[in-house]
Scaffold this motif. Sequence first.
Motif, PDB file in Angstrom:
ATOM      1  N   ARG A 180     -13.055  12.804   0.152  1.00 49.86           N
ATOM      2  CA  ARG A 180     -11.864  13.426  -0.424  1.00 49.86           C
ATOM      3  C   ARG A 180     -11.255  12.452  -1.428  1.00 49.86           C
ATOM      4  N   LEU A 181     -10.843  12.966  -2.562  1.00 52.55           N
ATOM      5  CA  LEU A 181     -10.257  12.162  -3.625  1.00 52.55           C
ATOM      6  C   LEU A 181      -8.903  12.763  -3.982  1.00 52.55           C
ATOM      7  N   PHE A 182      -7.890  11.914  -4.108  1.00 50.29           N
ATOM      8  CA  PHE A 182      -6.515  12.356  -4.293  1.00 50.29           C
ATOM      9  C   PHE A 182      -5.995  11.943  -5.662  1.00 50.29           C
ATOM     10  N   PHE A 183      -5.328  12.873  -6.336  1.00 47.12           N
ATOM     11  CA  PHE A 183      -4.805  12.645  -7.680  1.00 47.12           C
ATOM     12  C   PHE A 183      -3.297  12.894  -7.709  1.00 47.12           C
TER      13      PHE A 183
ATOM     14  N   LEU B 288      -5.117   8.362  -6.958  1.00 48.93           N
ATOM     15  CA  LEU B 288      -4.189   7.621  -6.113  1.00 48.93           C
ATOM     16  C   LEU B 288      -4.890   6.918  -4.959  1.00 48.93           C
ATOM     17  N   MET B 289      -5.853   7.625  -4.389  1.00 52.79           N
ATOM     18  CA  MET B 289      -6.457   7.126  -3.160  1.00 52.79           C
ATOM     19  C   MET B 289      -7.860   7.673  -2.994  1.00 52.79           C
TER      20      MET B 289
ATOM     21  N   ILE C 152     -10.896   4.810   6.604  1.00 49.47           N
ATOM     22  CA  ILE C 152     -10.619   3.767   5.619  1.00 49.47           C
ATOM     23  C   ILE C 152     -10.004   4.429   4.392  1.00 49.47           C
ATOM     24  N   GLN C 153      -8.918   3.854   3.909  1.00 49.58           N
ATOM     25  CA  GLN C 153      -8.260   4.359   2.699  1.00 49.58           C
ATOM     26  C   GLN C 153      -8.193   3.249   1.652  1.00 49.58           C
ATOM     27  N   LEU C 154      -8.565   3.582   0.440  1.00 48.28           N
ATOM     28  CA  LEU C 154      -8.476   2.652  -0.686  1.00 48.28           C
ATOM     29  C   LEU C 154      -7.430   3.181  -1.648  1.00 48.28           C
ATOM     30  N   PHE C 155      -6.348   2.426  -1.836  1.00 42.20           N
ATOM     31  CA  PHE C 155      -5.242   2.832  -2.690  1.00 42.20           C
ATOM     32  C   PHE C 155      -5.368   2.142  -4.051  1.00 42.20           C
ATOM     33  N   LEU C 156      -5.078   2.883  -5.126  1.00 42.64           N
ATOM     34  CA  LEU C 156      -5.228   2.376  -6.482  1.00 42.64           C
ATOM     35  C   LEU C 156      -3.893   2.457  -7.221  1.00 42.64           C
ATOM     36  N   ASP C 157      -3.507   1.373  -7.893  1.00 41.95           N
ATOM     37  CA  ASP C 157      -2.294   1.406  -8.699  1.00 41.95           C
ATOM     38  C   ASP C 157      -2.362   0.312  -9.761  1.00 41.95           C
ATOM     39  N   ASP C 158      -1.244   0.104 -10.464  1.00 44.10           N
ATOM     40  CA  ASP C 158      -1.146  -0.846 -11.571  1.00 44.10           C
ATOM     41  C   ASP C 158      -2.224  -0.545 -12.629  1.00 44.10           C
ATOM     42  N   TYR C 159      -2.168   0.662 -13.159  1.00 44.25           N
ATOM     43  CA  TYR C 159      -3.129   1.066 -14.200  1.00 44.25           C
ATOM     44  C   TYR C 159      -2.765   0.406 -15.524  1.00 44.25           C
TER      45      TYR C 159
ATOM     46  N   ARG D  33       0.850  -1.179   0.000  1.00 42.42           N
ATOM     47  CA  ARG D  33       0.000   0.000   0.000  1.00 42.42           C
ATOM     48  C   ARG D  33       0.889   1.233   0.000  1.00 42.42           C
ATOM     49  N   LEU D  34       0.354   2.332  -0.419  1.00 40.56           N
ATOM     50  CA  LEU D  34       1.079   3.580  -0.390  1.00 40.56           C
ATOM     51  C   LEU D  34       1.024   4.161   1.011  1.00 40.56           C
ATOM     52  N   ILE D  35       2.062   4.897   1.388  1.00 38.79           N
ATOM     53  CA  ILE D  35       2.050   5.598   2.663  1.00 38.79           C
ATOM     54  C   ILE D  35       1.681   7.033   2.356  1.00 38.79           C
ATOM     55  N   VAL D  36       0.452   7.375   2.654  1.00 39.04           N
ATOM     56  CA  VAL D  36      -0.024   8.687   2.257  1.00 39.04           C
ATOM     57  C   VAL D  36      -0.670   9.381   3.438  1.00 39.04           C
ATOM     58  N   TYR D  37      -1.342  10.405   3.181  1.00 37.69           N
ATOM     59  CA  TYR D  37      -2.103  11.266   4.045  1.00 37.69           C
ATOM     60  C   TYR D  37      -3.247  10.545   4.751  1.00 37.69           C
ATOM     61  N   VAL D  38      -3.695  11.090   5.863  1.00 36.42           N
ATOM     62  CA  VAL D  38      -4.857  10.569   6.559  1.00 36.42           C
ATOM     63  C   VAL D  38      -6.024  11.482   6.222  1.00 36.42           C
ATOM     64  N   VAL D  39      -7.120  10.895   5.748  1.00 36.99           N
ATOM     65  CA  VAL D  39      -8.226  11.687   5.225  1.00 36.99           C
ATOM     66  C   VAL D  39      -9.540  10.997   5.482  1.00 36.99           C
ATOM     67  N   TRP D  40     -10.633  11.641   5.050  1.00 36.51           N
ATOM     68  CA  TRP D  40     -11.922  10.983   5.061  1.00 36.51           C
ATOM     69  C   TRP D  40     -12.542  11.059   3.702  1.00 36.51           C
ATOM     70  N   LEU D  41     -13.542  10.169   3.491  1.00 39.84           N
ATOM     71  CA  LEU D  41     -14.249  10.199   2.218  1.00 39.84           C
ATOM     72  C   LEU D  41     -15.419   9.271   2.205  1.00 39.84           C
ATOM     73  N   ALA D  42     -16.324   9.483   1.264  1.00 39.53           N
ATOM     74  CA  ALA D  42     -17.397   8.556   0.930  1.00 39.53           C
ATOM     75  C   ALA D  42     -17.916   9.072  -0.381  1.00 39.53           C
ATOM     76  N   MET D  43     -18.282   8.182  -1.321  1.00 37.51           N
ATOM     77  CA  MET D  43     -18.565   8.665  -2.668  1.00 37.51           C
ATOM     78  C   MET D  43     -19.747   7.967  -3.294  1.00 37.51           C
ATOM     79  N   THR D  44     -20.122   8.443  -4.462  1.00 40.58           N
ATOM     80  CA  THR D  44     -21.240   7.889  -5.169  1.00 40.58           C
ATOM     81  C   THR D  44     -20.939   7.777  -6.634  1.00 40.58           C
ATOM     82  N   PHE D  45     -21.773   7.051  -7.361  1.00 43.15           N
ATOM     83  CA  PHE D  45     -21.385   6.641  -8.685  1.00 43.15           C
ATOM     84  C   PHE D  45     -22.436   6.961  -9.720  1.00 43.15           C
ATOM     85  N   GLY D  46     -22.105   6.744 -10.996  1.00 40.24           N
ATOM     86  CA  GLY D  46     -23.121   6.890 -12.013  1.00 40.24           C
ATOM     87  C   GLY D  46     -22.568   7.024 -13.389  1.00 40.24           C
TER      88      GLY D  46
END
Length: 288
Positions: free
Chosen positions: A188-191, A199-200, A238-245, A3-16
């Motif tokens: 919060r969404l991180f780029f 990224l997360m 909770i943090q969700l990290f994204l990689d291997d694009y 996992r990446l070692i990043v910032y501590v944040v909050w988030l919750a999202m929606t889709f469509g």
Amino acid sequence: MQRLIVYVVWLAMTFGGFAARAAGDTKAEQLLAQARAALGGDKNLNKVQGLTATGTYQREVGDRQLSGEITIDLQLPDKMLRTESMRPMGDATIEMLQGVNGDQVLRHSRTIGGPGMVVRMGPPPGGADGEAQALRNQRADMARLALAFLLTTPPAMPLELTYGGEAEAEDGKADVIDAKGPGSFAARLFFDKKSHRPLMLAYRGAAPRMVVQTQRGDGPPPAAPAPGQMPPPQIVDIQLFLDDYRSVDGVLLPHHLSRSVDGKPAEEMTFKTIRINPAFKPDAFTGK
């Protein structure tokens, strides 16, 4: 668990099926446009109405480590199903399904191949309020998946996006977009500042719970715990990290996800294949 070692944040999202709109915030609009361009552009992203991601997972559950196969099916505007299978002992295969289809919560588990271990997700609170909360939780899971993969939000769940500044990590800096939506939705969404890819995804949510039970002999399977028998779930970061694009039909999609719960590595998913706009069977989102 990587996992990446990043910032501590909050988030919750929606889709469509539509790009999220920044409510009058030109900086947020600019960042979102850059990110969508980096993932393949509006033309390619807007064509995506569904996807199927298939691979493997590893998960920490107390002092146990569970692993198995996973398939995530997403169909815009309101369907998602997550199917997991594992073989914790002997020849028995445990299969668990969770998701949402419109206003219906999908929940099912079964053991294939004889008696053995039974793994259940923690039950929702009882009564109508509990079912309503379960529906909100599943919609949130669907929302986070669609946002993280496609940078989209549903028309039924409009979001107000604003520029959240920069965040620093050991690997560099990231641009941040804050999102607010109906109810208590806050995100919060991180780029990545160089590639503009997500990224997360970070949010406050209930810590996942599992109940591990053993079925012995030829007797009936153990009963699921009643809602009142379990303590209320803990709300944690909770943090969700994204990689291997990798490119799939002109769209860059993350093929590796790792999730941190309350600051501890909790889950890792590696997708071998992702298909865009698959032909789902009519009963694909029945949860059976």
